[in-house]
Design a protein around this motif. Structure first.
Motif, PDB file in Angstrom:
ATOM      1  N   ALA A  77       3.351  -3.929  -7.574  1.00  0.00           N
ATOM      2  CA  ALA A  77       4.154  -3.477  -6.798  1.00  0.00           C
ATOM      3  C   ALA A  77       3.442  -2.543  -6.369  1.00  0.00           C
ATOM      4  CB  ALA A  77       4.830  -2.452  -7.371  1.00  0.00           C
ATOM      5  N   GLY A  78       1.718  -3.362  -6.249  1.00  0.00           N
ATOM      6  CA  GLY A  78       0.610  -2.287  -5.228  1.00  0.00           C
ATOM      7  C   GLY A  78       0.842  -0.397  -5.551  1.00  0.00           C
ATOM      8  N   ALA A  79      -0.377  -0.232  -4.947  1.00  0.00           N
ATOM      9  CA  ALA A  79      -0.371   1.616  -5.141  1.00  0.00           C
ATOM     10  C   ALA A  79       0.371   2.464  -4.126  1.00  0.00           C
ATOM     11  CB  ALA A  79      -1.736   1.773  -4.702  1.00  0.00           C
ATOM     12  N   VAL A  80       1.308   1.204  -3.225  1.00  0.00           N
ATOM     13  CA  VAL A  80       1.821   2.171  -2.150  1.00  0.00           C
ATOM     14  C   VAL A  80       3.510   1.454  -2.514  1.00  0.00           C
ATOM     15  CG1 VAL A  80       2.896   2.212   0.691  1.00  0.00           C
ATOM     16  CG2 VAL A  80       0.390   2.503  -0.463  1.00  0.00           C
ATOM     17  N   VAL A 104       2.593  11.191  -3.775  1.00  0.00           N
ATOM     18  CA  VAL A 104       2.309  10.808  -2.210  1.00  0.00           C
ATOM     19  C   VAL A 104       1.224   9.664  -2.479  1.00  0.00           C
ATOM     20  CG1 VAL A 104       3.412  12.483  -1.088  1.00  0.00           C
ATOM     21  CG2 VAL A 104       1.278  12.481  -1.062  1.00  0.00           C
ATOM     22  N   SER A 105       1.662   8.368  -2.115  1.00  0.00           N
ATOM     23  CA  SER A 105       0.637   7.049  -1.971  1.00  0.00           C
ATOM     24  C   SER A 105       1.621   6.397  -0.552  1.00  0.00           C
ATOM     25  CB  SER A 105       0.865   6.183  -3.251  1.00  0.00           C
ATOM     26  OG  SER A 105       0.149   5.215  -2.656  1.00  0.00           O
ATOM     27  N   GLY A 106      -0.052   6.305   0.003  1.00  0.00           N
ATOM     28  CA  GLY A 106       0.972   5.337   1.546  1.00  0.00           C
ATOM     29  C   GLY A 106      -0.329   5.017   1.970  1.00  0.00           C
ATOM     30  N   LYS A 116       4.894  -6.320   6.188  1.00  0.00           N
ATOM     31  CA  LYS A 116       5.753  -5.433   4.440  1.00  0.00           C
ATOM     32  C   LYS A 116       5.275  -3.947   4.534  1.00  0.00           C
ATOM     33  CE  LYS A 116       6.860  -9.599   1.862  1.00  0.00           C
ATOM     34  NZ  LYS A 116       7.238 -10.001   0.800  1.00  0.00           N
ATOM     35  N   LYS A 117       4.296  -3.282   4.761  1.00  0.00           N
ATOM     36  CA  LYS A 117       4.259  -2.480   4.249  1.00  0.00           C
ATOM     37  C   LYS A 117       3.053  -1.836   5.609  1.00  0.00           C
ATOM     38  CE  LYS A 117       4.236  -2.387  -0.612  1.00  0.00           C
ATOM     39  NZ  LYS A 117       3.351  -2.182  -2.097  1.00  0.00           N
ATOM     40  N   PRO A 118       3.348  -1.824   6.841  1.00  0.00           N
ATOM     41  CA  PRO A 118       3.002  -1.525   7.940  1.00  0.00           C
ATOM     42  C   PRO A 118       2.070   0.217   8.203  1.00  0.00           C
ATOM     43  CG  PRO A 118       4.713  -0.313   8.515  1.00  0.00           C
ATOM     44  CD  PRO A 118       4.993  -1.249   6.542  1.00  0.00           C
ATOM     45  N   VAL A 119       0.866   0.672   8.550  1.00  0.00           N
ATOM     46  CA  VAL A 119       0.182   2.083   9.234  1.00  0.00           C
ATOM     47  C   VAL A 119       1.520   2.850   9.235  1.00  0.00           C
ATOM     48  CG1 VAL A 119      -1.036   2.909  10.026  1.00  0.00           C
ATOM     49  CG2 VAL A 119      -1.965   0.316   9.481  1.00  0.00           C
ATOM     50  N   GLY A 120       1.257   3.729   8.778  1.00  0.00           N
ATOM     51  CA  GLY A 120       1.837   4.759   8.709  1.00  0.00           C
ATOM     52  C   GLY A 120       3.406   4.863   7.340  1.00  0.00           C
ATOM     53  N   THR A 121       3.314   3.978   6.539  1.00  0.00           N
ATOM     54  CA  THR A 121       3.789   3.392   5.625  1.00  0.00           C
ATOM     55  C   THR A 121       3.547   4.607   4.434  1.00  0.00           C
ATOM     56  OG1 THR A 121       4.507   1.217   6.356  1.00  0.00           O
ATOM     57  CG2 THR A 121       4.512   2.152   3.280  1.00  0.00           C
ATOM     58  N   VAL A 122       4.248   5.581   3.630  1.00  0.00           N
ATOM     59  CA  VAL A 122       4.064   6.136   2.408  1.00  0.00           C
ATOM     60  C   VAL A 122       5.569   6.248   2.431  1.00  0.00           C
ATOM     61  CG1 VAL A 122       3.838   8.846   2.378  1.00  0.00           C
ATOM     62  CG2 VAL A 122       3.392   7.867   4.279  1.00  0.00           C
ATOM     63  N   TRP A 123       4.431   6.494   0.442  1.00  0.00           N
ATOM     64  CA  TRP A 123       6.071   6.642  -0.798  1.00  0.00           C
ATOM     65  C   TRP A 123       5.455   8.021  -1.074  1.00  0.00           C
ATOM     66  CZ3 TRP A 123      10.863   4.085  -2.207  1.00  0.00           C
ATOM     67  CH2 TRP A 123      11.018   3.355  -1.894  1.00  0.00           C
TER      68      TRP A 123
END
Length: 166
Positions: A77-80, A104-106, A116-123
């Protein structure tokens, strides 16, 4: 919209009052914020009554070793990702023995984004005595703005959970 330092201070104080009133303790598991959530809550006088501790797990190895995030989750899944922040929050809640934990990870930028995970994406994830909740947000702005917005949203949701009636 830019989040001010004053707003973060106000949110942290409100969170402290809610946690103290409920008799709950908090832990943090942070990646892209680098400990900023923990800093915000420990800026509040009396935080030792409701804040247990936090960890900054910037690398995948730290996430796996300190928070028990399964390496297969990080590899697939990846870190973010939702799966990673859920595991981070649950690992922090269990490891610190607290009622409530946030993770939080982003990708704060300026580099590292993808289509798929642009800059600014945070989970985000919040582990409670009941379910664990997760949300994905994409914030606009530079690295500082993304991180500041992340801290504010994490605190806002913590307040909601600490103040909620069961």
């Amino acid at each position: 919209m830019s989040v001010s330092e004053r707003k973060i201070e106000t949110l942290a104080a409100k969170l402290g009052r809610a946690l103290h009133a409920r008799g709950w303790r908090l832990a943090t598991a942070e990646s892209c914020t680098g400990g900023w959530i923990a800093k915000a809550v420990t800026d509040v006088g009396g935080a030792s009554r409701w804040f247990e501790g936090g960890v900054v797990t910037y690398s995948n190895a730290a996430k796996a070793n300190l928070l028990a995030v399964p390496p297969r989750v990080l590899a697939t899944a990846g870190a973010v990702s939702e799966a990673t922040v859920r595991a981070m929050a649950e690992g922090a809640r269990a490891g610190f023995g607290v009622d409530l934990a946030v993770a939080v990870s982003g990708i704060a930028g300026p580099d590292g984004g993808t289509a798929k995970k642009p800059v600014g994406t945070v989970w985000f994830a919040w582990a409670t005595p009941g379910p664990t909740f997760a949300e994905r947000h994409v914030f606009a702005g530079n690295r500082a703005a993304v991180r500041r917005a992340t801290v504010a949203l994490a605190l806002e949701r913590l307040i909601d959970l600490a103040a909620a009636d069961d």
